[in-house]
Motif scaffolding. Structure first.
Motif, short mmCIF file in Angstrom:
data_model
loop_
_atom_site.label_atom_id
_atom_site.label_comp_id
_atom_site.label_asym_id
_atom_site.label_seq_id
_atom_site.Cartn_x
_atom_site.Cartn_y
_atom_site.Cartn_z
N ARG A 141 -13.45 12.43 -10.68
CA ARG A 141 -13.38 10.96 -10.71
C ARG A 141 -14.43 10.36 -9.79
O ARG A 141 -14.97 9.27 -10.06
N TRP A 145 -19.06 7.74 -9.89
CA TRP A 145 -19.26 6.60 -8.99
C TRP A 145 -20.35 6.92 -7.97
O TRP A 145 -21.21 6.07 -7.68
N PRO A 185 -5.35 5.00 -12.16
CA PRO A 185 -6.75 5.39 -11.95
C PRO A 185 -7.67 4.23 -11.61
O PRO A 185 -8.61 4.40 -10.82
N SER A 186 -7.43 3.04 -12.15
CA SER A 186 -8.31 1.90 -11.86
C SER A 186 -8.26 1.52 -10.39
O SER A 186 -9.26 1.05 -9.82
N LEU A 187 -7.10 1.71 -9.74
CA LEU A 187 -6.98 1.41 -8.33
C LEU A 187 -7.50 2.56 -7.47
O LEU A 187 -8.01 2.34 -6.37
N ASP A 189 -10.05 4.18 -8.36
CA ASP A 189 -11.49 3.88 -8.42
C ASP A 189 -11.89 2.89 -7.33
O ASP A 189 -12.94 3.04 -6.70
N TYR A 190 -11.05 1.87 -7.11
CA TYR A 190 -11.37 0.91 -6.05
C TYR A 190 -11.42 1.59 -4.69
O TYR A 190 -12.33 1.34 -3.88
N LEU A 216 -18.15 -2.65 -8.69
CA LEU A 216 -16.90 -3.16 -9.28
C LEU A 216 -16.91 -4.69 -9.20
O LEU A 216 -16.41 -5.26 -8.22
N ASP A 218 -15.03 -6.79 -10.43
CA ASP A 218 -13.68 -7.34 -10.31
C ASP A 218 -12.94 -6.77 -9.10
O ASP A 218 -11.71 -6.69 -9.09
N ARG A 222 -8.78 -6.02 -8.03
CA ARG A 222 -8.27 -4.67 -7.75
C ARG A 222 -7.76 -4.56 -6.32
O ARG A 222 -6.77 -3.87 -6.06
N ASP A 225 -4.39 -6.12 -6.33
CA ASP A 225 -3.47 -5.24 -7.06
C ASP A 225 -3.09 -4.03 -6.21
O ASP A 225 -1.94 -3.57 -6.26
#
Length: 236
Positions: A141, A145, A185-187, A189-190, A216, A218, A222, A225
């Motif tokens: 993951r 990035w 997974p989106s968090l 990633d943050y 990112l 957005d 995130r 969130d």
């Protein structure tokens, strides 16, 4: 030439108690409100104590708002029991615990199997399972990035970081909290992008946040969130 007096380890600003950290790597003062509600006051080397205290005093209302948010969210943190049917999150999905056979914690048919042989050390066994899964899943993951941002840590480890999602050591090693594996997974990633940005910018400067935003756009959503989702995670 006069020698600047060392800053105290702690400062009481009004009714707020701060731990003070002085660093030659900083160019500006700053405040961190940790997830457990503790307060950190950061200062560049040689910063006068009275100037630091005066600046922190002007930030009291901001600190109170942050503490109010954290009190509200931390109060929602669930208690966990190591029994059949208890829910534990993995990558944003809840999985029921099953007390079963075997000699290691594992995922099986959508359930997290906790062997009867380790129920006496259930907490340690489950944390060990999250760390193992993280060391297997996170490198794949992280790699896209790191390549996209052209920022590469020296190594990656999964460990207990208290109330921090991640950290970047002085040796360039990226550390990720095992509890991060409970997030979608989106968090995750943050968290990864945030810590990768520290490779180029150790402090939370405007350049740091610009680096995060390039990767990112957005990130603000995130970040919020993550604050909400993190309040409901099991931290062992």
């Amino acid at each position: 030439m006069t020698v600047a007096e060392a800053l105290p380890d702690t400062m009481l600003i009004g009714d707020l108690q701060f731990e003070v950290t002085e660093s030659p790597r900083r160019a500006t003062v700053g405040i961190t409100v940790d997830r457990d509600g503790s307060l950190q006051l950061h200062a560049p080397a040689g910063c006068p104590a009275d100037a630091l205290a005066a600046w922190a005093y002007t930030k009291r209302m901001w600190v109170y708002r942050k503490l109010a948010e954290k009190d509200l969210l931390l109060s929602a943190r669930p208690a966990k029991e190591f029994v059949n049917g208890e829910g534990f999150a993995y990558l944003g999905r809840s999985h029921r615990l099953l007390i079963g056979d075997g000699d290691r914690v594992r995922m099986e048919r959508g359930r997290i199997v906790l062997p009867r042989t380790v129920t006496g050390q259930a907490r340690t066994a489950l944390i060990g399972w999250y760390r193992y899964r993280g060391r297997q899943w996170l490198p794949g993951r992280l790699r896209p990035w790191a390549d996209r941002m052209d920022l590469h840590p020296s190594a990656l480890d999964v460990r207990d970081l208290g109330y921090r999602w991640g950290s970047l050591g002085n040796n360039g090693r990226l550390n990720i909290h095992w509890a991060t594996l409970q997030l979608p997974p989106s968090l995750v990633d943050y968290v990864l992008v945030h810590e990768l940005s520290h490779v180029a910018h150790p402090q939370h400067t405007s350049a740091f946040w610009a680096t995060v935003e390039r990767a990112l756009p957005d990130f603000e959503r995130r970040k919020q969130d993550l604050l909400v989702a993190g309040a409901g995670l099991w931290l062992g």
